[in-house]
Enzyme design. Structure first.
Site, PDB file in Angstrom:
ATOM      1  N   UNK A  13     -56.201 113.317  76.706  1.00 55.89           N
ATOM      2  CA  UNK A  13     -55.849 112.557  75.498  1.00 55.89           C
ATOM      3  C   UNK A  13     -54.468 112.910  74.968  1.00 55.89           C
ATOM      4  O   UNK A  13     -53.955 112.227  74.076  1.00 55.89           O
ATOM      5  CB  UNK A  13     -56.911 112.765  74.422  1.00 55.89           C
ATOM      6  N   LYS A  16     -52.026 110.011  75.308  1.00 51.75           N
ATOM      7  CA  LYS A  16     -52.125 108.818  74.457  1.00 51.75           C
ATOM      8  C   LYS A  16     -50.811 108.557  73.724  1.00 51.75           C
ATOM      9  O   LYS A  16     -50.079 109.489  73.400  1.00 51.75           O
ATOM     10  CB  LYS A  16     -53.242 108.991  73.418  1.00 51.75           C
ATOM     11  N   ASP A  44     -62.908 103.523  65.536  1.00 47.09           N
ATOM     12  CA  ASP A  44     -63.099 104.102  66.865  1.00 47.09           C
ATOM     13  C   ASP A  44     -63.510 103.070  67.901  1.00 47.09           C
ATOM     14  O   ASP A  44     -63.240 103.230  69.089  1.00 47.09           O
ATOM     15  CB  ASP A  44     -64.150 105.220  66.811  1.00 47.09           C
ATOM     16  N   ASP A  60     -61.624 103.563  77.059  1.00 47.35           N
ATOM     17  CA  ASP A  60     -60.892 104.826  77.051  1.00 47.35           C
ATOM     18  C   ASP A  60     -60.581 105.232  78.483  1.00 47.35           C
ATOM     19  O   ASP A  60     -61.477 105.265  79.335  1.00 47.35           O
ATOM     20  CB  ASP A  60     -61.710 105.926  76.367  1.00 47.35           C
ATOM     21  N   THR A 133     -59.586  98.618  90.092  1.00 48.34           N
ATOM     22  CA  THR A 133     -58.733  99.695  90.591  1.00 48.34           C
ATOM     23  C   THR A 133     -57.294  99.211  90.731  1.00 48.34           C
ATOM     24  O   THR A 133     -57.043  98.042  91.043  1.00 48.34           O
ATOM     25  CB  THR A 133     -59.222 100.213  91.956  1.00 48.34           C
TER      26      THR A 133
END
Length: 336
Positions: A13, A16, A44, A60, A133
């Protein structure tokens, strides 16, 4: 073993886009919603009602946080599922998103990432429906997740009230530890406790939060404890008083941050909240509180009378918790 951490500029993270930059990117857009949209951008996860069912949606994707591909896949999955739990939901199904350099990396590494993800999804009773992918130099893996709120209610960042307690369910400092791992200062066995916590689903923390009638909730991830606490304050139009000595963190993360070893995201996070921050703490403590966490715990607010049942409930659910502060009337982050 291929050192996955060496293949990326930032890990987990910490990669980010910072909260300030993200705010600037989204500024001024008129985003379409309809009458079924309950929660849109700014929380969230998104929340949408259809045929009487409350759905929660999130996505995410992260770069490697460890060199072990299986563990990375499992941690990335726990991290992606967390936003659903933070909204009071239960994940139902997911789609995988993977970026992988199949020209330079053995396909078995990719398979191990998927295996880790599948095992964590099975633990969460969440169905993988498919995925996408991309051939990419920097490996990334994550999920788009859909969940439901079976109790018929959802929790946002905007319900906190003055005079409530702030509860945290996992230690902070993982971003700093991952930086130490990436720099070769630490080995994976040095951060086993942090790895176990990153692997842990927030399902039990979600059940604790709902059992205590939480008024607001978020999960502590890339914007750091201070950044996510400020999101609750901003959206609830209140403030928070956080006591540093009450905040759980890994001792190794303190050692590293005192040596100036931490991800740049920690500074970006601290800069994001500095205009709302009231504190005389040493700078290293503020950096630690701004650490971009991967797969962190839930941060939620409860009424003080709920203290009577928190110990018993947490013990029954087998989940850790720490009371790290309280909400206040002034719209600031006071850190003592």
């Amino acid at each position: 073993m291929v050192e996955l951490l060496k293949l990326v500029r930032s890990s987990g993270u910490a990669a980010k886009v910072g909260p300030g930059d993200l705010q600037e990117i989204l500024k001024g857009f008129n985003i379409y919603t309809d009458e079924s949209t309950l929660v849109s951008i700014g929380d969230d996860a998104g929340v949408y009602e259809h045929n009487g069912i409350i759905w929660v949606y999130t996505v995410d994707i992260i770069t490697p946080v460890v060199n072990d591909p299986y563990l990375w896949g499992a941690i990335s999955t726990a991290n992606a599922l967390s936003d659903v739990y933070a909204m009071g939901g239960i994940p139902v199904n997911a789609l995988a998103i993977s970026c992988f350099n199949n020209c330079e990396l053995d396909i078995e590494i990719f398979r191990e990432v998927i295996r880790g993800a599948l095992d964590k999804l099975r633990e969460a009773k969440t169905v993988l429906l498919g995925g996408h992918t991309i051939d990419d130099k920097e490996p990334k893996f994550g999920l788009s997740v859909a969940g439901i709120c079976p109790e018929g209610k959802y929790i946002t960042q905007s319900g906190a009230q003055v005079g409530q307690l702030l509860i945290l369910t996992k230690p902070i400092g993982t971003g700093i530890l991952i930086k130490g791992l990436k720099e070769g200062i630490l080995k994976e066995e040095d951060i086993n406790e942090a790895i176990e916590n990153m692997l842990a689903l927030n399902d039990k923390a979600r059940n604790l939060m709902l059992s205590l009638d939480a008024t607001a909730c978020t999960d502590v991830t890339g914007f750091g404890l201070l950044g996510h606490a400020w999101n609750i304050c901003k959206n609830s139009n209140i403030g928070a008083r956080i006591f540093f000595e009450k905040v759980p963190y890994y001792q190794l993360s303190e050692n590293l941050v005192k040596k100036k070893i931490y991800p740049k995201g920690a500074i970006e996070n601290l800069n994001f909240v500095k205009n709302y921050l009231k504190s005389n703490l040493d700078n290293w403590k503020l950096i630690l509180l701004s650490d971009p966490v991967t797969s962190g715990g839930l941060l939620f607010t409860i009424n003080k009378e709920k203290l009577e049942k928190i110990d018993e409930t947490a013990k029954e659910l087998e989940v850790n918790y720490w009371i790290i502060g309280e909400t206040i009337a002034e719209n600031v982050l006071e850190v003592l």
